[in-house]
Design an enzyme around this catalytic site. Structure first.
Site, PDB file in Angstrom:
ATOM      1  N   MET A  76       7.298   6.624  17.642  1.00 41.94           N
ATOM      2  CA  MET A  76       7.160   7.523  16.285  1.00 41.94           C
ATOM      3  C   MET A  76       5.625   8.044  16.560  1.00 41.94           C
ATOM      4  O   MET A  76       5.376   9.119  15.672  1.00 41.94           O
ATOM      5  CB  MET A  76       7.351   6.780  15.267  1.00 41.94           C
ATOM      6  CG  MET A  76       8.898   6.594  14.892  1.00 41.94           C
ATOM      7  SD  MET A  76       9.191   5.429  13.858  1.00 41.94           S
ATOM      8  CE  MET A  76       9.134   6.345  12.114  1.00 41.94           C
ATOM      9  N   ASP A 136       4.221   0.260  11.720  1.00 40.80           N
ATOM     10  CA  ASP A 136       3.124  -0.266  11.282  1.00 40.80           C
ATOM     11  C   ASP A 136       3.017  -1.637  12.161  1.00 40.80           C
ATOM     12  O   ASP A 136       1.754  -2.417  12.053  1.00 40.80           O
ATOM     13  CB  ASP A 136       3.171  -0.328  10.040  1.00 40.80           C
ATOM     14  CG  ASP A 136       2.718   1.027   9.470  1.00 40.80           C
ATOM     15  OD1 ASP A 136       2.158   1.896  10.019  1.00 40.80           O
ATOM     16  OD2 ASP A 136       2.870   1.073   8.300  1.00 40.80           O
ATOM     17  N   ARG A 190      -4.696  10.680   2.769  1.00 39.35           N
ATOM     18  CA  ARG A 190      -3.776  11.415   3.163  1.00 39.35           C
ATOM     19  C   ARG A 190      -2.618  11.216   2.010  1.00 39.35           C
ATOM     20  O   ARG A 190      -1.934  11.932   1.862  1.00 39.35           O
ATOM     21  CB  ARG A 190      -3.143  10.716   4.418  1.00 39.35           C
ATOM     22  CG  ARG A 190      -2.201  11.293   5.087  1.00 39.35           C
ATOM     23  CD  ARG A 190      -2.067  10.923   6.418  1.00 39.35           C
ATOM     24  NE  ARG A 190      -0.899  12.016   6.943  1.00 39.35           N
ATOM     25  CZ  ARG A 190      -1.373  12.815   7.636  1.00 39.35           C
ATOM     26  NH1 ARG A 190      -2.696  12.970   8.145  1.00 39.35           N
ATOM     27  NH2 ARG A 190      -0.632  13.929   8.001  1.00 39.35           N
ATOM     28  N   ASP A 239      -5.416   8.299   8.967  1.00 33.28           N
ATOM     29  CA  ASP A 239      -5.468   7.687  10.168  1.00 33.28           C
ATOM     30  C   ASP A 239      -5.547   8.514  11.308  1.00 33.28           C
ATOM     31  O   ASP A 239      -4.920   9.679  11.293  1.00 33.28           O
ATOM     32  CB  ASP A 239      -4.553   6.738  10.493  1.00 33.28           C
ATOM     33  CG  ASP A 239      -4.857   5.331   9.727  1.00 33.28           C
ATOM     34  OD1 ASP A 239      -5.921   5.089   9.658  1.00 33.28           O
ATOM     35  OD2 ASP A 239      -3.514   4.570   9.695  1.00 33.28           O
ATOM     36  N   LYS A 286       0.868  -1.012  -0.040  1.00 31.96           N
ATOM     37  CA  LYS A 286      -0.037  -0.168  -0.115  1.00 31.96           C
ATOM     38  C   LYS A 286       0.976   1.372   0.110  1.00 31.96           C
ATOM     39  O   LYS A 286       0.608   2.175  -0.738  1.00 31.96           O
ATOM     40  CB  LYS A 286      -0.906  -0.121   1.339  1.00 31.96           C
ATOM     41  CG  LYS A 286      -1.677   1.242   1.657  1.00 31.96           C
ATOM     42  CD  LYS A 286      -2.386   1.316   2.892  1.00 31.96           C
ATOM     43  CE  LYS A 286      -3.048   2.611   3.335  1.00 31.96           C
ATOM     44  NZ  LYS A 286      -2.108   3.322   4.213  1.00 31.96           N
ATOM     45  N   ASN A 287       1.786   1.363   0.820  1.00 34.19           N
ATOM     46  CA  ASN A 287       2.657   2.556   1.073  1.00 34.19           C
ATOM     47  C   ASN A 287       3.403   2.910  -0.008  1.00 34.19           C
ATOM     48  O   ASN A 287       4.041   4.000  -0.446  1.00 34.19           O
ATOM     49  CB  ASN A 287       3.547   2.532   2.249  1.00 34.19           C
ATOM     50  CG  ASN A 287       2.421   2.712   3.532  1.00 34.19           C
ATOM     51  OD1 ASN A 287       1.299   2.943   3.360  1.00 34.19           O
ATOM     52  ND2 ASN A 287       3.080   2.380   4.571  1.00 34.19           N
TER      53      ASN A 287
END
Length: 435
Positions: free
Chosen positions: A342, A320, A98, A122, A23-24
């Site tokens: 983070m 994540d 985002r 998120d 996804k990223n």
């Protein structure tokens, strides 16, 4: 579409599962198609809400999109409708996603101006966009923020390369500045650049398109600007968050699972971090094989002190996967401290795990101590609501290992990040229904 999952847990699973495309990575790569008039073909795109939304936004910009097959698209950005970026429609579309922030760099570089509503995404604490804007301003853009309209404006007749020191190694920030710099005049150096495999993938793709980038994989990227880029073909890496999730799932449910085509060399410290929790896994070809294990024992540090797992920018452990580590630790033998550095509200879902019978002390918003139950007291099924993509997946794993029935509401938050997750889990023998 906002349904719920009904899960009957406590079943052993068995079989093979293939991770989706990352996804990223997809969110970055799809923004890069705007950098050329030529065709760009992208394969292994995950069929998930956030990515499909970005593809729709590209379509609204007038990008010609051809679907060649599942997860395989061709994009051609030779007649972009720039006015869409100033429209009310884009204010709404862009604000909901985002990842749309990464349209700024490519569009600014090609068209000399760019606009962006304040993006959503998120709720995992403050994720500032300062890094993006500071970098683009350094390259010569004028920046304006309209507080009434929540609207950002960037303008630059010409971008000029320069030395940019990022105040945080932001992945999307690095990607955005990189995509602007490849078409800027002269040499740009980005120091404290993010160096995730997904960003390396973007660098390799841009290089194939004719960009001149050196230092790929390091935290100092050097870019010699070029006047134009050409088309290319690109294939996404598998999603490492999914891969880590399936490792955790196998351990929690005492299942024998093979995770296919994982691109092992790009997984960094992920396999070893799960091994520290006592989980056996082997690299077979390019697959990860996890045998069925009755128990897994958390290692201590060499001096005997309690293991700490914390996140850090790549090549450290990805934030994540901390929620997965946390869930998996609840049934390990031993104790572990999870330190989420983070983001400040990613640990708030632990109260749900405590309701299920997990032994967890939430020390503060960043730290939780987990005392493993060693499978002696299984978690109990319960009803829960998914607060964000990653916690949603962690809850799913908890529910699959728990005794009895669990209901997870707000599963749109899971669908945003995971393709056909219930179908793929059913294929392993999970008892999961979408209602």
């Amino acid at each position: 579409m906002n349904g719920s999952f009904l899960i009957n847990g406590g079943k052993k699973l068995h079989g093979e599962i293939t991770p989706q495309g990352a996804k990223n990575e997809a969110l970055q790569i799809l923004c890069a198609v705007l950098l050329t008039d030529d065709e760009v073909r992208v394969k292994n795109i995950p069929d998930i809400h956030d990515v499909n939304r970005l593809i729709e936004i590209l379509g609204d910009f007038g990008v010609k999109i051809t679907k060649n097959g599942h997860g395989d698209y061709t994009f051609k950005s030779d007649s972009v409708n720039f006015d869409y970026m100033k429209s009310e429609e884009f204010k709404q579309d862009g604000a909901k996603l985002r990842g749309s922030i990464m349209l700024l760099g490519p569009i600014l570089a090609r068209y000399g101006e760019a606009y962006m509503p304040t993006p959503g995404g998120d709720k995992i604490g403050r994720r500032r966009l300062d890094t993006h804007f500071q970098g683009l301003v350094e390259l010569g853009a004028e920046f304006h923020y309209d507080e009434k309209e929540y609207f950002y404006t960037l303008k630059a007749k010409e971008l000029h390369g320069k030395f940019i020191l990022l105040e945080e190694a932001s992945v999307t920030g690095t990607a955005n500045i990189l995509m602007a710099a490849v078409l800027a005049k002269g040499k740009t150096r980005i120091y404290n650049a993010a160096c995730e495999p997904y960003l390396q993938q973007l660098c390799k793709m841009l290089t194939r398109m004719g960009a001149n980038i050196s230092g790929i994989g390091s935290n100092l990227l050097t870019i010699e600007g070029v006047s134009q880029l050409r088309g290319t073909e690109h294939t996404m890496l598998p999603d490492m968050v999914e891969i880590g999730s399936w490792i955790g799932l196998a351990a929690m449910t005492k299942s024998e699972i093979t995770i296919k085509n994982v691109n092992w060399k790009e997984l960094g410290v992920i396999p070893n971090t799960f091994k520290k929790l006592g989980i056996q896994l082997e690299n077979r070809g390019d697959d990860i094989y996890i045998p069925a294990q009755e128990n897994y024992k958390i290692q201590k540090f060499i001096d005997g002190s309690i293991l700490t797992v914390s996140d850090a920018p790549w090549p450290g452990f990805t934030p994540d996967l901390l929620s997965i580590i946390l869930v998996v630790a609840t049934q390990a033998k031993g104790t572990v401290l999870v330190h989420q550095k983070m983001f400040e509200s990613r640990l708030f879902f632990v109260d749900k795990l405590i309701d299920m019978g997990a032994q967890i002390i939430l020390c503060d918003p960043h730290r939780a101590t987990i005392v493993g139950l060693n499978h002696e007291y299984p978690l109990r099924g319960t009803t829960m609501i998914s607060p964000d993509i990653r916690a949603g997946n962690a809850m799913l794993i908890a529910a699959l290992s728990a005794e009895g029935t669990s209901t997870i509401h707000n599963i749109e938050q899971i669908d945003r990040g995971y393709e056909n997750i219930d179908g793929r889990l059913k294929a392993l023998g999970a008892d999961i229904e979408r209602i």
